[in-house]
Design an enzyme around this catalytic site. Structure first.
Site, mmCIF file in Angstrom:
data_model
loop_
_atom_site.group_PDB
_atom_site.id
_atom_site.type_symbol
_atom_site.label_atom_id
_atom_site.label_comp_id
_atom_site.label_asym_id
_atom_site.label_seq_id
_atom_site.Cartn_x
_atom_site.Cartn_y
_atom_site.Cartn_z
ATOM 1 N N ARG A 196 12.451 -9.921 5.518
ATOM 2 C CA ARG A 196 12.929 -8.731 6.222
ATOM 3 C C ARG A 196 13.800 -9.115 7.419
ATOM 4 O O ARG A 196 13.545 -10.090 8.107
ATOM 5 C CB ARG A 196 11.739 -7.913 6.737
ATOM 6 N N ARG B 69 -11.696 -0.068 8.057
ATOM 7 C CA ARG B 69 -11.367 -1.481 8.218
ATOM 8 C C ARG B 69 -12.611 -2.323 8.475
ATOM 9 O O ARG B 69 -12.562 -3.540 8.406
ATOM 10 C CB ARG B 69 -10.422 -1.685 9.409
ATOM 11 N N ARG C 239 12.075 -10.414 12.987
ATOM 12 C CA ARG C 239 11.162 -10.074 14.084
ATOM 13 C C ARG C 239 10.157 -11.196 14.300
ATOM 14 O O ARG C 239 9.742 -11.859 13.358
ATOM 15 C CB ARG C 239 10.413 -8.772 13.757
ATOM 16 N N LYS D 5 0.833 -1.212 0.000
ATOM 17 C CA LYS D 5 0.000 0.000 0.000
ATOM 18 C C LYS D 5 0.867 1.263 0.000
ATOM 19 O O LYS D 5 0.573 2.213 -0.713
ATOM 20 C CB LYS D 5 -0.909 0.027 1.230
ATOM 21 N N ARG E 113 -1.532 -13.207 10.577
ATOM 22 C CA ARG E 113 -1.949 -11.822 10.325
ATOM 23 C C ARG E 113 -2.799 -11.732 9.063
ATOM 24 O O ARG E 113 -3.780 -11.000 9.007
ATOM 25 C CB ARG E 113 -0.724 -10.914 10.149
#
Ligand SMILES: [Zn+2]
Length: 215
Positions: free
Chosen positions: A127, A88, A162, A13, A173
């Site tokens: 990442r 949302r 992470r 996004k 998620r």
């Protein structure tokens, strides 16, 4: 040009919004940034929002919309805006519509950024973040590797994956996002401004949006 941008975490996004900002000279409004500036300004609704944020509670929709109503009428939103990360829920979508109707503002494109799950997984699990809390530099093992594997370029501390960026965590998620957002997509699907931008690269997504708004 007024755009709503919907998309899962990791769907890109931010990158798409940046391209649209450049293309139309409009403002990107993310709820988090907007609330933080309202709190910093320290007046009116910002003060109420600060209370919730300090207590670690969700800021109620009515308050977010009140702050947003003011924000969207500011000078830098004259040419338009991109709402990123809001709404949302269907409740938020309905309240947003009422507010925009009141302001006489029409949404030109409701963009559903659709990116295959494996692309998002690859993007987010690759990442690496510097473990030094004062540095927190971000690397990517494919697109932006550190010069020495596992070591931060900036401060020499180890880089880590992470906890919320492991494959398991990201799958969770995405599942949560899917469950929450599927009804929202259903809600917007029949709106003439709705467009699905199926892409794992930002440029074709932007092209799909431009085609939708006829530019
Ligand atoms: Zn570092």
């Amino acid at each position: 040009m007024r755009i709503l941008l919907l998309g899962a975490p990791g769907a890109g996004k931010g990158t798409v919004a940046e391209l649209l900002v450049g293309r139309f000279g409009i403002r990107q409004i993310s709820t988090g940034d907007m609330l933080r500036s309202a709190v910093t300004a320290g007046a009116g609704l910002g003060v109420s929002a600060e209370g919730y944020m300090k207590r670690g509670e969700l800021v109620p929709d009515a308050l977010i919309l009140g702050i947003m109503e003011k924000r969207l009428q500011e000078e830098d939103c004259k040419k338009g805006f991109i709402l990123d990360g809001f709404p949302r829920t269907i409740g938020q979508a309905e309240s947003l519509k009422k507010m925009l109707d009141k302001l006489g503002m029409k949404i030109n494109a409701i963009v559903n950024l659709e990116v295959p799950e494996d692309v998002i997984l690859r993007r987010l699990t690759s990442r690496r973040t510097c473990s030094n809390p004062k540095c927190q530099a971000i690397f990517n093992i494919f697109t932006k590797p550190s010069r020495k594997e596992g070591i931060c370029d900036k401060c020499g501390s180890p880089t880590v994956q992470r906890d919320d960026e492991t494959e398991e965590a990201i799958k969770q998620r995405l599942k949560t996002y899917e469950e929450k957002t599927a009804p929202l997509i259903e809600y917007y699907k029949h709106d003439p401004a709705f467009v699905t931008a199926p892409s794992f690269k930002p440029e074709p997504a932007v092209d799909a949006i431009l085609a939708r708004v006829g530019r």
